[in-house]
Design an enzyme around this catalytic site. Structure first.
Site, mmCIF file in Angstrom:
data_model
loop_
_atom_site.group_PDB
_atom_site.id
_atom_site.type_symbol
_atom_site.label_atom_id
_atom_site.label_comp_id
_atom_site.label_asym_id
_atom_site.label_seq_id
_atom_site.Cartn_x
_atom_site.Cartn_y
_atom_site.Cartn_z
ATOM 1 C CG LEU A 132 -1.851 -1.204 1.343
ATOM 2 C CD1 LEU A 132 -2.622 -1.145 2.658
ATOM 3 C CD2 LEU A 132 -2.796 -1.304 0.159
ATOM 4 C CG HIS A 133 1.239 5.640 -2.169
ATOM 5 N ND1 HIS A 133 1.166 6.816 -1.465
ATOM 6 C CD2 HIS A 133 2.144 5.830 -3.165
ATOM 7 C CE1 HIS A 133 1.997 7.695 -2.025
ATOM 8 N NE2 HIS A 133 2.598 7.118 -3.058
ATOM 9 C CE1 TYR A 134 3.482 9.957 1.470
ATOM 10 C CE2 TYR A 134 4.536 8.513 -0.136
ATOM 11 C CZ TYR A 134 4.174 9.785 0.284
ATOM 12 O OH TYR A 134 4.496 10.873 -0.482
ATOM 13 N NE ARG A 135 1.238 11.919 -1.178
ATOM 14 C CZ ARG A 135 1.700 12.565 -2.214
ATOM 15 N NH1 ARG A 135 1.219 12.305 -3.425
ATOM 16 N NH2 ARG A 135 2.626 13.481 -2.075
ATOM 17 C CG LEU A 136 -3.887 6.518 4.509
ATOM 18 C CD1 LEU A 136 -4.272 6.658 5.976
ATOM 19 C CD2 LEU A 136 -3.909 5.063 4.102
#
Length: 177
Positions: A128-132
């Protein structure tokens, strides 16, 4: 085949403390940026029944006793080991997302779900990317800046809640066009 861009997740847990509590249910919907569904996944995660009963107490669970009982029953009947569920989620990502593109986690208060994912499913977390994309931020802006309150149903079941989060973001986006 259309590839997804957003991984909408909702978890139901025995409580809200990642160190003390466990994931008991998960639902995921993969969508594109227009919020069109590409695929969905859901599973009950096996939790020791005595542990679950001991942790699923307090005001929230008293007010939602039918949900509590349904989750406990589902855990006994359909619960699968967390490692198996994580493997299935990794397969879900492989099938529905372009491995060259970031996978953004989306949902309501999804930062808290992410804490459980980090702890219980580290291999999924690594994908998963660190951005949400947290719909709760939209809720705060609309309620406080635009003085508009949009309520989504609070069912407290993973699939219903993730569907509600997608519908809620669609409503916000529709208001700014």
């Amino acid at each position: 085949m259309t590839k997804a861009s957003l991984l909408w997740i909702d978890l139901e847990m025995t409580g809200l403390e990642p160190v003390k509590d466990r994931i008991i249910e998960v639902a995921a919907i993969a969508t594109d940026w227009k919020l069109n569904e590409v695929a969905r996944y859901q599973a009950a995660v096996k939790v020791n029944p005595k542990f679950a009963q001991r942790r699923m107490v307090g005001e929230f669970w008293n007010e939602n006793s039918a949900v509590r009982e349904a989750l406990l029953e589902q855990n006994l009947r359909d619960g699968r080991p967390g490692r198996m569920v994580e493997n299935e989620l990794l397969d879900f990502l492989k099938e529905n997302f372009d491995k060259k593109q970031p996978i953004y986690l989306a949902g309501n208060s999804v930062w808290n779900d992410r804490r459980f994912i980090e702890r219980e499913w580290p291999r999924l977390d690594a994908k998963l990317h660190y951005r949400l994309l947290d719909v709760t931020a939209w809720k705060i802006v609309f309620e406080n800046h635009f003085r508009t309150k949009i309520n989504k149903p609070e069912v407290h079941r993973a699939l219903d809640d993730v569907e509600g989060s997608i519908a809620e973001l669609k409503t916000y986006l529709g208001r700014i066009k």
